[in-house]
Design an enzyme around this catalytic site. Structure first.
Site, PDB file in Angstrom:
ATOM      1  N   SER A 271       0.766  -1.088   0.003  1.00  0.00           N
ATOM      2  CA  SER A 271      -0.014   0.095  -0.084  1.00  0.00           C
ATOM      3  C   SER A 271       0.940   1.156   0.031  1.00  0.00           C
ATOM      4  CB  SER A 271      -1.104  -0.010   1.165  1.00  0.00           C
ATOM      5  OG  SER A 271      -0.159   0.120   2.575  1.00  0.00           O
TER       6      SER A 271
ATOM      7  N   MET B 170      10.934  -6.231   5.156  1.00  0.00           N
ATOM      8  CA  MET B 170      11.345  -7.056   6.545  1.00  0.00           C
ATOM      9  C   MET B 170      12.558  -7.527   6.718  1.00  0.00           C
ATOM     10  SD  MET B 170       8.716  -5.401   7.555  1.00  0.00           S
ATOM     11  CE  MET B 170       8.011  -6.044   9.164  1.00  0.00           C
TER      12      MET B 170
ATOM     13  N   HIS C 283       8.277   3.332   9.380  1.00  0.00           N
ATOM     14  CA  HIS C 283       8.075   2.252  10.553  1.00  0.00           C
ATOM     15  C   HIS C 283       6.590   2.606  11.291  1.00  0.00           C
ATOM     16  CE1 HIS C 283       8.851  -0.968  13.437  1.00  0.00           C
ATOM     17  NE2 HIS C 283       8.577  -0.097  14.300  1.00  0.00           N
TER      18      HIS C 283
HETATM   19  C1  GAR Z   1       3.938  -0.694   6.665  1.00  0.00           C
HETATM   20  O1  GAR Z   1       2.898  -0.329   7.716  1.00  0.00           O
HETATM   21  C2  GAR Z   1       5.338  -0.351   7.373  1.00  0.00           C
HETATM   22  O2  GAR Z   1       5.285   0.823   7.996  1.00  0.00           O
HETATM   23  C3  GAR Z   1       5.696  -1.478   7.994  1.00  0.00           C
HETATM   24  O3  GAR Z   1       5.127  -2.360   6.963  1.00  0.00           O
HETATM   25  C4  GAR Z   1       3.850  -2.123   6.542  1.00  0.00           C
HETATM   26  C5  GAR Z   1       3.880  -2.417   4.994  1.00  0.00           C
HETATM   27  O4  GAR Z   1       2.664  -2.176   4.591  1.00  0.00           O
HETATM   28  N1  GAR Z   1       7.116  -1.578   8.112  1.00  0.00           N
HETATM   29  C6  GAR Z   1       7.811  -2.189   9.001  1.00  0.00           C
HETATM   30  O5  GAR Z   1       7.127  -2.570  10.138  1.00  0.00           O
HETATM   31  C7  GAR Z   1       9.254  -1.831   9.102  1.00  0.00           C
HETATM   32  N2  GAR Z   1       9.976  -2.509  10.295  1.00  0.00           N
HETATM   33  P1  GAR Z   1       2.202  -1.966   2.748  1.00  0.00           P
HETATM   34  O6  GAR Z   1       2.951  -3.292   2.449  1.00  0.00           O
HETATM   35  O7  GAR Z   1       0.863  -2.056   2.702  1.00  0.00           O
HETATM   36  O8  GAR Z   1       3.241  -0.793   2.433  1.00  0.00           O
END
Ligand code: GAR
Length: 193
Positions: free
Chosen positions: A14, A91, A110
């Site tokens: 997203s 990740m 984050h």
């Molecule tokens: C996001 O909320 C981002 O902040 C988090 O992963 C999600 C990815 O969402 N990142 C972490 O936790 C990094 N430590 P998305 O795939 O919908 O963009």
């Protein structure tokens, strides 16, 4: 000329979509020339293909070590002329190969107000602790887990009735606005140097 950026993502994408929307609307003066994923099942891959963004997917375990894995990524980034690496739900810790090649040019988003709740499932950690305020942090990436210098933060409030899903919605709404804005401000600062 637009700045060339690579987005690294392991999840649904997203934030990748929000970045692409900001590029399309002109809010973000950048060209997303590469999507990198370490997870063949990640939803972000289909999103990148729909938008015709070149995509590489490597399985890190198929390399002899982290250096070999990141050397392959570095070659792809250099090949595309990538200037900035934008982590959007990637990740995996970044190692010395990429950190040295892209010194102060790798940023991460984050879903917590760092240094609170680093690592995996930051939203779940915040809900479990029953905190009233959490939020989003954008930071430069260093060799630690969500430890690099903070660039921007925005808070959200958690109400008594909020479950993890509601908190996640609030966090994502903030992320999708904040990340493109922060990326653009970094690019503008760099151009002014
Ligand atoms: C996001 O909320 C981002 O902040 C988090 O992963 C999600 C990815 O969402 N990142 C972490 O936790 C990094 N430590 P998305 O795939 O919908 O963009």
């Amino acid at each position: 000329m637009s700045n060339k950026i690579a987005v690294f993502a392991s999840g649904t994408g997203s934030n990748f979509d929000a970045i692409m929307n900001a590029v399309e609307s002109g809010e973000l003066d950048a060209e997303v020339c590469l999507l990198v994923s370490d997870n063949i099942k990640a939803g972000v891959i289909e999103k990148a293909q729909k938008r015709e963004v070149d995509t590489v997917v490597y399985h890190p375990k198929s390399f002899s070590d982290k250096k070999a894995y990141e050397s392959a990524l570095l070659a792809d980034c250099r090949d595309k002329g990538v200037e900035w690496i934008i982590l959007a739900g990637y990740m995996r810790l970044i190692g010395p190969t990429l950190l040295e090649a892209y010194h102060n040019r790798i940023i991460n988003i984050h879903p917590s107000l760092l240094p609170a709740f680093p690592g995996k499932d930051a939203i779940g950690q915040a809900v479990a602790k029953k905190v009233k305020v959490t939020g989003v942090t954008v930071h430069f990436v260093d060799d630690g887990m969500d430890t690099g210098p903070i660039i921007a933060q925005e808070a959200i409030t958690i109400t008594e009735s909020d479950k993890k899903e509601e908190v996640q919605k609030k966090i994502q709404a903030v992320e999708h606005k904040l990340y493109p804005r922060v990326i653009q401000s970094l690019l503008t600062k760099e151009e002014a140097k």
